[in-house]
Design a protein around this motif. Structure first.
Motif, short mmCIF file in Angstrom:
data_model
loop_
_atom_site.label_atom_id
_atom_site.label_comp_id
_atom_site.label_asym_id
_atom_site.label_seq_id
_atom_site.Cartn_x
_atom_site.Cartn_y
_atom_site.Cartn_z
N ARG A 113 45.08 65.69 40.79
CA ARG A 113 44.17 64.94 40.55
C ARG A 113 44.02 64.30 38.78
N ALA A 114 44.52 63.55 38.19
CA ALA A 114 44.33 63.27 37.18
C ALA A 114 42.70 64.17 35.93
N GLU A 115 42.98 64.89 35.08
CA GLU A 115 42.22 65.20 34.76
C GLU A 115 41.25 64.74 33.50
N SER A 116 42.12 63.33 33.06
CA SER A 116 42.04 62.23 32.24
C SER A 116 42.88 61.94 32.23
N GLY A 117 42.55 60.70 31.53
CA GLY A 117 43.76 59.57 31.89
C GLY A 117 43.46 58.62 33.48
N VAL A 118 44.57 57.79 34.00
CA VAL A 118 44.66 57.43 35.19
C VAL A 118 46.30 57.64 35.66
N ARG A 119 47.14 57.50 35.13
CA ARG A 119 48.54 57.49 35.32
C ARG A 119 49.29 58.47 35.28
N SER A 120 49.54 59.09 36.25
CA SER A 120 50.88 59.89 36.06
C SER A 120 52.28 59.51 36.76
N TYR A 121 53.30 59.85 35.00
CA TYR A 121 54.61 59.70 36.17
C TYR A 121 55.61 60.48 36.55
N VAL A 122 56.17 61.35 37.36
CA VAL A 122 57.17 61.48 38.23
C VAL A 122 57.87 61.39 38.25
N ALA A 123 58.80 61.62 37.49
CA ALA A 123 60.21 61.62 37.32
C ALA A 123 61.65 62.83 37.85
N VAL A 124 62.08 62.40 38.51
CA VAL A 124 63.46 63.27 39.42
C VAL A 124 64.61 63.11 39.05
N ARG A 125 65.28 64.29 38.55
CA ARG A 125 66.97 64.08 37.81
C ARG A 125 67.66 63.60 39.20
N GLY A 126 68.49 62.39 38.49
CA GLY A 126 69.17 61.31 39.28
C GLY A 126 68.62 60.27 40.09
N GLY A 127 66.86 60.43 39.27
CA GLY A 127 65.91 59.03 39.66
C GLY A 127 66.22 58.17 41.13
N PHE A 128 65.07 57.79 41.50
CA PHE A 128 64.88 57.45 42.94
C PHE A 128 65.93 55.87 42.54
N THR A 129 66.20 55.95 43.76
CA THR A 129 67.51 54.89 44.23
C THR A 129 67.41 54.04 45.79
N VAL A 130 66.63 53.55 45.50
CA VAL A 130 65.87 52.52 46.79
C VAL A 130 66.39 51.00 46.38
N PRO A 131 66.88 50.39 46.66
CA PRO A 131 67.25 49.43 46.52
C PRO A 131 66.68 47.83 44.57
N PRO A 132 67.29 48.31 44.47
CA PRO A 132 67.03 47.26 43.12
C PRO A 132 66.81 45.25 43.84
N VAL A 133 65.73 44.69 43.28
CA VAL A 133 65.72 43.24 43.71
C VAL A 133 65.46 42.78 41.89
N LEU A 134 66.21 41.77 42.10
CA LEU A 134 66.73 41.19 40.60
C LEU A 134 66.47 41.89 39.57
N GLY A 135 67.06 43.30 39.77
CA GLY A 135 67.98 44.11 39.19
C GLY A 135 67.11 44.86 38.62
N SER A 136 66.01 45.74 39.30
CA SER A 136 65.07 46.48 39.04
C SER A 136 64.54 46.66 40.23
N ARG A 137 64.30 48.32 40.76
CA ARG A 137 63.33 49.10 40.86
C ARG A 137 62.36 49.04 41.36
#
Length: 292
Positions: free
Chosen positions: A109-133
């Motif tokens: 749970r966020a101790e302050s703020g609202v949004r956390s970001y989880v990056a994985v080396r290689g990135g998440f490679t779900v299919p893009p839509v109009l050039g974006s995931r």
């Protein structure tokens, strides 16, 4: 789990979405830009794991996410500070960490703020839509909001993760959100006294805020100087629209591309909008006049 390079969603959290830099250039088709709300936290997460700057990450909301690794991966969590654990063992927030095969990553749970970001080396490679995931909550474009049991594919690893100077705390959540506002294009639709009150008064972040817009409450309502409604006009990121209740709404990444309520001003992209992404309900909001 079949050993493929992926992360399985064990606990989806209140709202976890896939986000990248968004899909600019499609407003004429009615498609918002979308993308990560806190752009600085998003960029830092990708740098920490050695990803390209446009790699897709997970954006969590308030209570984090739980993931299980099919094979060993390197991850980093930025944005809203929170506890990060691997199979119950505390690990570093804001730094690259290794998740062994079969281990569970718990972003708390966020101790302050609202949004956390989880990056994985290689990135998440779900299919893009109009050039974006990016998941666009307004139009419904992009990958679905991950549910429990969803398997998120991970791309091939890039360079070694960044270490040293980049392993630094990101800016904290604001105790007061100060938004520089460039007046226009419809500031003349409001009474001069209302505009004067806008610069000297405080609002609060409303609980109704979301990825589409930061809504305000408790401040002075902006009175119009003219009756009637505008034809729909193009909207941009950071536009501050004033609906009939007179309380400003700051458009964020999933904002509509057109709107008929007058725009009193625009908050330029940058640190102020990143801070808006982390402002919790009840946080005071002030608008400061900025020259065009």
């Amino acid at each position: 789990m079949n050993g493929a390079k992926s992360l399985e969603v064990v606990r989806p959290g209140a709202l976890t979405t896939l986000q990248d830099g968004g899909r600019p250039g499609y407003a004429h088709l009615g498609v918002p830009r979308s993308g990560a709300l806190d752009t600085a936290a998003y960029a830092l997460a990708n740098r920490l794991v050695g990803n390209p700057p446009d790699a897709a990450v997970l954006e969590t909301t308030v209570d984090g996410v739980g993931l299980r690794a099919a094979s060993a991966v390197t991850v980093a969590v930025t944005g809203a500070p929170c506890t990060v654990r691997i199979s119950g063992r505390p690990v570093a927030w804001g730094a690259p960490v290794r998740v062994p095969a079969g281990a569970e990553l718990e972003v708390g749970r966020a101790e302050s703020g609202v949004r956390s970001y989880v990056a994985v080396r290689g990135g998440f490679t779900v299919p893009p839509v109009l050039g974006s995931r990016s998941t666009d909550l307004l139009s419904g474009l992009g990958p679905a909001v991950p549910s429990g049991g969803a398997v998120l594919p991970v791309g091939p690893a890039g360079p070694d993760p960044v270490r040293g100077a980049d392993v630094l705390p990101a800016p904290g959540a604001p105790a007061e959100l100060v938004l520089p506002l460039r007046p226009g294009p419809r500031a003349d639709w409001f009474e001069p006294a209302s505009l004067a009150a806008l610069w000297r008064s405080a609002y609060r972040v409303s609980p109704a805020s979301n990825r589409i817009g930061l809504r305000t409450e408790a401040g002075p309502r902006l009175a119009r100087a003219r009756p009637g409604e505008l034809p729909s006009e193009g909207m941009v990121l950071g536009a501050v629209q004033v609906p009939p209740d007179g309380l400003p709404v700051v458009f964020l990444a999933d904002h509509p591309v057109t709107g008929g309520y007058p725009v009193v001003g625009v908050v330029p992209p940058g640190p102020a909008l990143d801070a808006a992404a982390q402002a919790r309900p009840g946080v005071p909001v002030r608008f400061t006049r900025q020259a065009g």
